[in-house]
Design a protein around this motif. Structure first.
Motif, PDB file in Angstrom:
ATOM      1  N   ALA A  62       0.813  -1.244   0.027  1.00 24.28           N
ATOM      2  CA  ALA A  62       0.072  -0.004  -0.260  1.00 24.28           C
ATOM      3  C   ALA A  62       0.922   1.287   0.033  1.00 24.28           C
ATOM      4  N   GLY A  63       0.147   2.315  -0.158  1.00 30.12           N
ATOM      5  CA  GLY A  63       0.699   3.581  -0.218  1.00 30.12           C
ATOM      6  C   GLY A  63      -0.137   4.523   0.867  1.00 30.12           C
ATOM      7  N   SER A  64       0.187   5.744   1.119  1.00 28.38           N
ATOM      8  CA  SER A  64      -0.398   6.505   2.261  1.00 28.38           C
ATOM      9  C   SER A  64      -0.725   7.874   1.312  1.00 28.38           C
ATOM     10  N   THR A  65      -2.025   8.593   1.568  1.00 31.27           N
ATOM     11  CA  THR A  65      -2.478   9.734   1.189  1.00 31.27           C
ATOM     12  C   THR A  65      -3.484  10.364   1.932  1.00 31.27           C
ATOM     13  N   ASP A  66      -3.505  11.755   1.650  1.00 30.27           N
ATOM     14  CA  ASP A  66      -4.833  12.394   2.212  1.00 30.27           C
ATOM     15  C   ASP A  66      -6.036  12.559   1.170  1.00 30.27           C
ATOM     16  N   LYS A  67      -5.599  12.229  -0.070  1.00 25.93           N
ATOM     17  CA  LYS A  67      -6.617  12.409  -1.085  1.00 25.93           C
ATOM     18  C   LYS A  67      -7.532  11.013  -1.210  1.00 25.93           C
ATOM     19  N   ASP A  68      -8.688  11.410  -1.549  1.00 23.28           N
ATOM     20  CA  ASP A  68      -9.691  10.442  -1.615  1.00 23.28           C
ATOM     21  C   ASP A  68      -9.709   9.823  -2.986  1.00 23.28           C
ATOM     22  N   ASP A  69      -9.339  10.447  -3.993  1.00 27.69           N
ATOM     23  CA  ASP A  69      -9.503  10.106  -5.430  1.00 27.69           C
ATOM     24  C   ASP A  69      -8.156   9.179  -5.530  1.00 27.69           C
ATOM     25  N   ILE A  70      -8.130   7.972  -5.536  1.00 25.52           N
ATOM     26  CA  ILE A  70      -7.032   7.202  -5.634  1.00 25.52           C
ATOM     27  C   ILE A  70      -6.886   6.404  -6.936  1.00 25.52           C
ATOM     28  N   THR A  71      -7.232   7.282  -7.850  1.00 25.62           N
ATOM     29  CA  THR A  71      -7.249   6.728  -9.358  1.00 25.62           C
ATOM     30  C   THR A  71      -5.930   6.981 -10.173  1.00 25.62           C
ATOM     31  N   ASP A  72      -5.045   7.960  -9.503  1.00 28.47           N
ATOM     32  CA  ASP A  72      -3.636   8.408 -10.017  1.00 28.47           C
ATOM     33  C   ASP A  72      -2.749   7.249 -10.134  1.00 28.47           C
ATOM     34  N   GLU A  73      -2.449   7.066 -11.616  1.00 24.87           N
ATOM     35  CA  GLU A  73      -1.512   5.852 -11.647  1.00 24.87           C
ATOM     36  C   GLU A  73      -0.150   6.302 -11.201  1.00 24.87           C
ATOM     37  N   GLU A  74       0.234   7.547 -11.223  1.00 19.98           N
ATOM     38  CA  GLU A  74       1.455   7.788 -10.506  1.00 19.98           C
ATOM     39  C   GLU A  74       1.478   7.475  -9.027  1.00 19.98           C
ATOM     40  N   PHE A  75       0.684   7.480  -8.362  1.00 25.12           N
ATOM     41  CA  PHE A  75       0.580   7.025  -6.939  1.00 25.12           C
ATOM     42  C   PHE A  75       0.905   5.666  -6.615  1.00 25.12           C
ATOM     43  N   LYS A  76       0.662   4.627  -7.659  1.00 23.12           N
ATOM     44  CA  LYS A  76       1.392   3.286  -7.526  1.00 23.12           C
ATOM     45  C   LYS A  76       2.945   3.356  -7.670  1.00 23.12           C
ATOM     46  N   GLN A  77       3.386   4.238  -8.005  1.00 23.56           N
ATOM     47  CA  GLN A  77       4.955   4.394  -7.834  1.00 23.56           C
ATOM     48  C   GLN A  77       5.198   5.162  -6.728  1.00 23.56           C
ATOM     49  N   LEU A  78       4.136   5.441  -5.877  1.00 26.17           N
ATOM     50  CA  LEU A  78       4.432   6.223  -4.538  1.00 26.17           C
ATOM     51  C   LEU A  78       4.750   7.712  -5.075  1.00 26.17           C
ATOM     52  N   ILE A  79       4.571   8.116  -6.167  1.00 26.97           N
ATOM     53  CA  ILE A  79       4.522   9.576  -6.380  1.00 26.97           C
ATOM     54  C   ILE A  79       3.187  10.241  -5.634  1.00 26.97           C
ATOM     55  N   GLY A  80       3.658  11.325  -4.795  1.00 25.61           N
ATOM     56  CA  GLY A  80       2.422  11.749  -4.235  1.00 25.61           C
ATOM     57  C   GLY A  80       2.258  11.113  -2.477  1.00 25.61           C
ATOM     58  N   HIS A  81       2.896  10.224  -2.532  1.00 32.22           N
ATOM     59  CA  HIS A  81       2.675   9.146  -1.195  1.00 32.22           C
ATOM     60  C   HIS A  81       3.065  10.126  -0.198  1.00 32.22           C
ATOM     61  N   ASP A  82       2.494  10.213   0.988  1.00 30.31           N
ATOM     62  CA  ASP A  82       2.359  10.923   2.159  1.00 30.31           C
ATOM     63  C   ASP A  82       2.250   9.779   3.425  1.00 30.31           C
ATOM     64  N   PRO A  83       3.595   9.544   4.170  1.00 32.18           N
ATOM     65  CA  PRO A  83       3.284   8.293   5.210  1.00 32.18           C
ATOM     66  C   PRO A  83       2.258   8.779   6.236  1.00 32.18           C
ATOM     67  N   ASP A  84       2.037  10.259   6.346  1.00 29.56           N
ATOM     68  CA  ASP A  84       1.289  10.644   7.428  1.00 29.56           C
ATOM     69  C   ASP A  84      -0.294  10.902   6.935  1.00 29.56           C
ATOM     70  N   GLY A  85      -0.525  10.382   5.512  1.00 26.61           N
ATOM     71  CA  GLY A  85      -1.705  10.752   5.077  1.00 26.61           C
ATOM     72  C   GLY A  85      -2.944   9.950   5.885  1.00 26.61           C
ATOM     73  N   ARG A  86      -4.057  10.418   5.889  1.00 29.08           N
ATOM     74  CA  ARG A  86      -5.030   9.835   6.562  1.00 29.08           C
ATOM     75  C   ARG A  86      -5.541   8.389   6.088  1.00 29.08           C
ATOM     76  N   ASN A  87      -5.543   8.489   4.835  1.00 28.95           N
ATOM     77  CA  ASN A  87      -6.082   7.099   3.998  1.00 28.95           C
ATOM     78  C   ASN A  87      -4.789   6.267   3.739  1.00 28.95           C
ATOM     79  N   ILE A  88      -4.967   5.036   3.797  1.00 30.71           N
ATOM     80  CA  ILE A  88      -3.992   4.108   3.461  1.00 30.71           C
ATOM     81  C   ILE A  88      -4.538   3.171   2.201  1.00 30.71           C
ATOM     82  N   VAL A  89      -3.844   3.153   1.160  1.00 26.89           N
ATOM     83  CA  VAL A  89      -4.663   2.465  -0.090  1.00 26.89           C
ATOM     84  C   VAL A  89      -3.794   1.258  -0.594  1.00 26.89           C
ATOM     85  N   ILE A  90      -4.615   0.272  -0.481  1.00 28.06           N
ATOM     86  CA  ILE A  90      -3.945  -1.042  -0.909  1.00 28.06           C
ATOM     87  C   ILE A  90      -4.000  -1.138  -2.434  1.00 28.06           C
ATOM     88  N   PHE A  91      -2.536  -1.353  -2.924  1.00 25.63           N
ATOM     89  CA  PHE A  91      -2.594  -1.561  -4.321  1.00 25.63           C
ATOM     90  C   PHE A  91      -2.415  -3.007  -4.798  1.00 25.63           C
TER      91      PHE A  91
END
Length: 165
Positions: A62-91
């Motif tokens: 997974a990665g972590s983010t404050d965003k609710d929209d998790i469709t960003d393909e770059e996020f799978k490369q952890l671009i925009g990842h924030d370890p302190d984000g409120r949401n954890i996103v299972i890849f």
């Protein structure tokens, strides 16, 4: 059940995790070894593996983010990842085909949910194909409907498990 261990992934698990990805997803959907390496290096807190008698047979990452929209393909490369984000996103939650139907995916997910709670996350988010929505619903996830994601040319459902009130 035989000896099943859930633990954090480390670099020694990279080849096994890539093998799991390659066996569980079509090539257009499977994570590249470089993506898995990034996930282990950058956010090991969000990467668990299941070992069956010493062999890595499953993973959740997974990665972590404050965003609710998790469709960003770059996020799978952890671009925009924030370890302190409120949401954890299972890849990826995946188990080698030969080890399915043994409760391994459920055990991985249960451990991951507990870990996300311990980290103080507000929600767990993921995208899955429609046939898997019932599996995730058993763990309390709600189906938010079809996602805008076109990853791998597939149709995905967004799902959320709220961890805090």
């Amino acid at each position: 059940m035989k000896a099943l261990t859930i633990r954090h992934a480390d670099m020694d698990d990279l080849t096994a995790c890539h093998t799991i990805e390659a066996n569980c997803f079509p090539p257009a959907e499977a994570a590249w070894a470089s993506s898995l390496r990034n996930r282990i290096e950058i956010y090991p807190e969000g990467f668990l593996v299941a070992e069956w008698e010493g062999k890595v047979v499953g993973q959740v990452n997974a990665g972590s983010t404050d965003k609710d929209d998790i469709t960003d393909e770059e996020f799978k490369q952890l671009i925009g990842h924030d370890p302190d984000g409120r949401n954890i996103v299972i890849f990826s939650l995946s188990v080698l085909p030969a080890f399915r139907q043994r409760g391994i995916a459920g055990t991985l997910l249960t451990n991951f949910i507990g870990h996300a709670r311990d980290m103080g996350k507000s929600a767990i988010k993921l995208l899955c194909k429609e046939p898997l929505t019932a599996f995730y619903a058993r763990f309390g996830f709600t189906d938010d409907g079809p996602s805008r994601s076109t990853h791998g040319g597939a149709v995905w459902h967004a799902m959320t498990l709220v961890l805090t009130d």
